[in-house]
Structure formats: structure tokens, C-alpha cells
Design an enzyme around this catalytic site. Structure first.
Site, PDB file in Angstrom:
ATOM      1  N   SER A  87      -9.809  -0.771   7.181  1.00 43.76           N
ATOM      2  CA  SER A  87      -9.250  -0.659   5.827  1.00 43.76           C
ATOM      3  C   SER A  87      -8.548  -1.890   5.275  1.00 43.76           C
ATOM      4  O   SER A  87      -8.212  -1.920   4.094  1.00 43.76           O
ATOM      5  CB  SER A  87      -8.297   0.524   5.758  1.00 43.76           C
ATOM      6  OG  SER A  87      -9.051   1.692   5.609  1.00 43.76           O
TER       7      SER A  87
ATOM      8  N   LYS B 274       0.847  -1.198   0.000  1.00 38.77           N
ATOM      9  CA  LYS B 274       0.000   0.000   0.000  1.00 38.77           C
ATOM     10  C   LYS B 274       0.882   1.248   0.000  1.00 38.77           C
ATOM     11  O   LYS B 274       1.918   1.272   0.670  1.00 38.77           O
ATOM     12  CB  LYS B 274      -0.900  -0.035   1.246  1.00 38.77           C
ATOM     13  CG  LYS B 274      -1.938   1.071   1.328  1.00 38.77           C
ATOM     14  CD  LYS B 274      -2.834   0.867   2.561  1.00 38.77           C
ATOM     15  CE  LYS B 274      -3.912   1.925   2.671  1.00 38.77           C
ATOM     16  NZ  LYS B 274      -4.788   1.714   3.843  1.00 38.77           N
TER      17      LYS B 274
ATOM     18  N   SER C 238      -9.753   1.465   2.988  1.00 34.31           N
ATOM     19  CA  SER C 238      -8.952   2.282   2.106  1.00 34.31           C
ATOM     20  C   SER C 238      -7.842   1.517   1.370  1.00 34.31           C
ATOM     21  O   SER C 238      -7.258   2.031   0.425  1.00 34.31           O
ATOM     22  CB  SER C 238      -8.300   3.410   2.908  1.00 34.31           C
ATOM     23  OG  SER C 238      -7.392   2.885   3.861  1.00 34.31           O
TER      24      SER C 238
HETATM   25  N1  GLN Z   1     -13.156   3.902   6.406  1.00 30.56           N
HETATM   26  C1  GLN Z   1     -12.551   4.292   7.630  1.00 30.56           C
HETATM   27  C2  GLN Z   1     -12.133   5.744   7.552  1.00 30.56           C
HETATM   28  O1  GLN Z   1     -12.370   6.337   6.576  1.00 30.56           O
HETATM   29  C3  GLN Z   1     -11.388   3.415   7.957  1.00 30.56           C
HETATM   30  C4  GLN Z   1     -10.193   3.729   7.154  1.00 30.56           C
HETATM   31  C5  GLN Z   1      -8.987   2.951   7.574  1.00 30.56           C
HETATM   32  O2  GLN Z   1      -9.083   1.930   8.245  1.00 30.56           O
HETATM   33  N2  GLN Z   1      -7.829   3.464   7.208  1.00 30.56           N
HETATM   34  O3  GLN Z   1     -11.594   6.305   8.444  1.00 30.56           O
END
Ligand code: GLN
Length: 486
Positions: free
Chosen positions: A174, A75, A150
Site C-alpha cells: 500500500s 494517511k 491503499s
Molecule cells: N492491496 C493489498 C490489500 O488489499 C495491500 C493493502 C495494504 O498494503 N494495506 O490487502
């Protein structure tokens, strides 16, 4: 089943060289990129140089580790020395880290071959990878749908068979959400098990790095390679790392009666019927495998989402203060004084979702509101942890759906942030409590989109969730299905 072991055997038997494997993986990744857009950049020179080193080791008769020569994807929020790391943001467009993150360092030392850096929501803020400043990643099972976020690029790369395993980060879901949407295995470890050194910070008390794989064993092998104490991360835990892959057994028999708790509050309103059915069926399989199933209550579970969307933006607003046009590459032109330069840079460099979080976080941390919001959310966090503690007095592992729905159409939620946030309903409580959580495939909906089962255990009991996941995987065939991509 392990794709890592299969390739490893081919390498040690000298049926294929690491360079051949890397070149094939790079070719396949490149062919699929116009459809999937999993990668922000492929790194062929880096990959082939590493593969050559592995081949040299094999030629010299040296023993190679399981990950040597294995194509992986990373990532784009993990720093890779000399390789651009954008975090999906325009503000880091030209950021070339002068150092290597601990996780990538560990994987490189193990001989893993990095194919490239994967797409993600900007600063890991999002649930669909649509807030990336650069591109949309498609779900390999249906190109018109999102891969989840994400870490959408890392999940799509594994589901689309571009990489064997990949790394994602999970602040509120995410890793698990995209794993669920893309039909792969994704594991968020206990907070502190994996070093965050070199991970671009989002919510520092929540962030954890973890693996994606097509099978449980592949995820277990990768977790074993990245876990462990790191003096460079003040929150790193000094614990002994078990050989996770070695502990996997096809049944629960050797452990006495394994107690599995179904979280009552995750069923009901808002949960898609098809997800509920698949998860209920999966629980039946676990029962048939010899687990004792109980329904447990975590009454504060539903307050996880509102608490998370105060705590995560608060931490983010502090962490993102460093992007000021001075330290990191991007700087807006045409400002006549320093303050102007800061504001212009941040206005042009950050996307809408990131700005929204910074505004919310700055508000919830400001004098007069701190007690009402941030402190209150921290109290809710404690109560939530107590719910989990009480549940783990009764059971060894908790199960629930990973997400209330399957992957949605691209563009269908971008105009409505609150609906988007609901995708994280079942995952954020796990981060707030610092626990390990995992998503494994447990079925498909009527349109052929994958469904995920979430497994949660007490701190540092990754071995338990991996064991449950492994036994379930042995008893089912979901991991054998692959998206038709050609
Ligand atoms: N969707 C969640 C957020 O927007 C989690 C994102 C993540 O785990 N990085 O914060």
C-alpha cells in the site's frame, strides 16, 4: 535533491516564514482538492498553530530540525489526538482519537506541519483507494485513473505537490503500489523499524508505516524521523537508527562492488511490455553505475499472493472484531437486543471489501479449516522467506517491477476482486518476509503514466536500497517531471 532541504534553507535564512509556507500549501491543497480528492479533511488550524510555533523558535534564535515547518500529509489510519481518524470507513466516521500515534507524535515534535488526513481504501484493504467509504481519489497524472492503494491519498498529495512528504502504511504494497502509480518515491521499512502504536490495525504481522516523497532524500529524511524503538509497540525493534540521508552518495564506488539481483520470476506472463522495458532499462542504468547484475530465482515468489490473501484476511478478521457499536462511535439504530445491535452495526458500518475479508478470514481461522488454510499459508510464508535468504547470500539488493501494470482507469477492476488483487503480485512477498521495499519512478508508458522500480534489501538494510535509489535518481531525470494540474 531535497524539497525538504530547500524549504529548510528558506526558513533559516528567513526568506519565508513557516506560516507563509503553511498557508501557501493549504491554499494549493484546497485549490487542487476538487480535482484530486487526496484529503478526507484538511486541518488548517492545526497546521497554522504548528507553523507559528516553528516561527517562534526561529525568532528566538533556536536551531530548527530539517522537518520543522515542512508541510506533510498523514494517511487517515494513523491516530491524531483530537482530529477525526476514520480509516476510510463509515464505522469510524465519528472517531476522534484520545491519543496520538507514535509516528505523528514524532513528526509533530520535529516541527512538521500536518495539512490534513488523506483518503485511503477502507481499513487499508484495496489497491486503488476505491473502497474508501467517502470519496474517490484521482491520479494526478490522469484524473480518470486510480492513484493506487491503499495509501492513494498520501501518494496523490505528494505527486500533486499538495504536500512535500506524507506517510502511508503498507501491509501488502500500500505504499509501493501508489508510489509506482503516482510517480513518487515510497518506502516500506523493515517490519518493526517504525512503531505501529496508534496505527489502526489491519494485518498486524504485516503492517508497517513508511514515507512518500518526490525525491529519495526526502523519503530518507522522513524515515529517519519516524524510525526507532517504541516500548508501546511489542514488535518494535531495539536497533540504532542510522542517519539515512547522510549515507546517500551519488555513486556506488565507495562500497566496493554492489551486487544487484533481478528476480527472474517477476518477468514474463502478466507483466505489461512497457513496464518490462522500463525496468530492464533501469537495470541497465544501475549496471552503468557500477553494480554487478545477476539474475536470481525466488521460486516461491508466486505463492506470495495466495498466502497473503489468507494471512491478511485472517489477521484482519481478528483485528476488526472490536468494531461492535459499543466502543467506537457508529452504532446502527433500531436493534432490539445486543446481538442484533452488533450485526446491524457491522452490516451498515463496513463496506463490501471489508466484509469479504472478514468472511474469508473467519473461515480460514475456523476449526477444521485452520490447518488447511492458515497454517499452510504460514508454512508458505516460511518458504518464501527462505527464498529471500538464499537470494541475499548472493546479492545485496533485489530489483523487480513494483507492479505488473501502470495505473488503471477508475472503476475498471472494482467488480472483479481477484483481478484487483493481482496488482499486489510483486509487493506482498516483501511484507510476508518482513523486508524493506521501495518503489522509485523509472519511466512512463505511452499514455504518460508513471512506472515504478521496486528495490528490496535484507532486514534493516534500508541504507542499501536508499543508496541504490539515490544513485539511480542522480543518473536519471524522472523525478523532475510533474503532472500538469492547473
Ligand atoms: N492491496 C493489498 C490489500 O488489499 C495491500 C493493502 C495494504 O498494503 N494495506 O490487502
Amino acid at each position: 535533491m531535497s524539497f525538504i532541504r530547500e524549504l529548510h534553507q528558506q526558513l533559516v535564512r528567513k526568506e519565508r516564514s513557516a506560516v507563509e509556507i503553511a498557508q501557501e500549501a493549504l491554499d494549493r491543497a484546497a485549490v487542487l482538492e476538487p480535482k484530486l480528492h487526496s484529503f478526507l479533511r484538511l486541518t488548517p488550524e492545526h497546521a497554522l498553530a504548528q507553523a507559528q510555533r516553528v516561527d517562534a523558535q526561529i525568532a528566538a534564535g533556536e536551531e530548527i530540525g530539517l522537518l520543522a515547518g515542512i508541510p506533510i500529509a498523514i494517511k487517515d489510519n494513523m491516530c491524531t489526538k483530537g482530529i477525526t481518524t476514520t480509516c476510510g470507513s463509515k464505522i469510524l466516521e465519528n472517531f476522534v482519537p484520545p491519543y496520538e500515534s507514535t509516528v505523528t507524535q514524532k513528526l509533530m515534535s520535529a516541527g512538521a506541519v500536518m495539512l490534513g488526513k488523506t483518503n485511503m481504501d477502507e481499513f487499508a484493504m484495496g489497491s486503488s483507494t476505491e473502497t474508501s467509504a467517502y470519496q474517490l481519489t484521482a491520479n494526478p497524472w490522469d484524473l480518470s485513473r486510480v492513484p493506487g492503494g491503499s495509501s492513494g491519498g498520501s501518494a496523490a498529495a505528494v505527486a500533486g505537490d499538495q504536500a512535500v512528504v506524507s506517510l502511508g502504511s503498507d501491509t501488502g504494497g500500500s505504499i509501493r503500489l501508489p508510489a509506482s502509480f503516482c510517480g513518487v518515491v515510497g518506502l516500506k521499512p523493515t517490519y518493526g523499524l517504525v512503531s505501529r502504536f496508534g496505527l489502526v490495525a489491519y494485518g498486524s504481522s504485516l503492517d508497517q508505516i513508511g514515507p512518500f516523497g518526490r525525491t529519495v532524500e526526502d523519503a530518507a529524511i522522513t524515515l529517519g524521523a519516524i524510525a526507532g524503538y517504541d516500548p508501546q509497540d511489542a514488535t518494535s525493534l531495539k536497533v540504532k537508527i542510522p542517519d539515512y540521508a547522510k549515507l546517500l552518495k551519488p555513486s556506488f564506488q565507495s562500497r566496493g562492488r554492489l551486487r544487484i539481483g533481478v528476480i527472474k520470476e517477476t518477468f514474463g506472463e502478466g507483466l505489461d511490455e512497457v513496464v518490462e522495458k522500463a525496468v530492464t532499462k533501469a537495470i541497465g542504468v544501475l549496471q552503468d553505475l557500477g553494480a554487478e547484475i545477476q539474475v536470481v530465482s525466488c521460486p516461491r515468489f508466486r505463492y506470495g499472493l495466495p498466502a497473503y490473501y489468507i494471512i491478511a484476511p485472517s489477521e484482519a478478521s481478528a483485528n476488526l472484531a472490536r468494531y461492535d457499536g459499543v466502543k467506537y462511535g457508529f452504532r446502527a439504530e433500531g436493534a432490539d437486543n445486543l446481538m442484533n445491535m452488533y450485526t446491524k452495526t457491522r452490516a451498515a458500518g463496513f463496506g463490501d471489501e471489508v466484509k469479504r475479508r472478514i468472511m474469508i478470514g473467519t473461515y480460514t481461522l475456523s476449526a477444521g479449516y485452520y490447518d488447511a488454510y492458515y497454517l499452510k499459508a504460514q508454512k508458505v510464508r516460511t518458504l518464501l522467506r527462505q527464498d529471500f535468504e538464499a537470494a541475499f547470500d548472493k546479492v545485496d539488493v533485489l530489483v523487480c517491477p513494483t507492479a505488473p501494470t501502470t495505473a488503471f482507469k477508475a472503476g475498471s477492476k472494482t467488480q472483479d476482486p481477484l483481478t484487483m488483487y493481482l496488482a499486489d503480485l510483486m509487493t506482498v512477498p516483501v511484507n510476508l518476509a518482513g523486508l524493506p521495499g521501495m518503489s522509485i519512478p523509472c519511466g512512463f508508458d505511452e499514455e504518460g503514466m508513471p512506472i515504478g522500480l521496486q528495490l528490496i534489501s535484507n532486514v534493516l538494510r534500508e541504507d542499501l536500497i536508499l543508496q541504490v535509489a539515490y544513485a539511480y535518481e542522480q543518473a536519471t531525470t524522472w523525478q523532475l517531471s510533474k503532472p500538469m494540474l492547473k
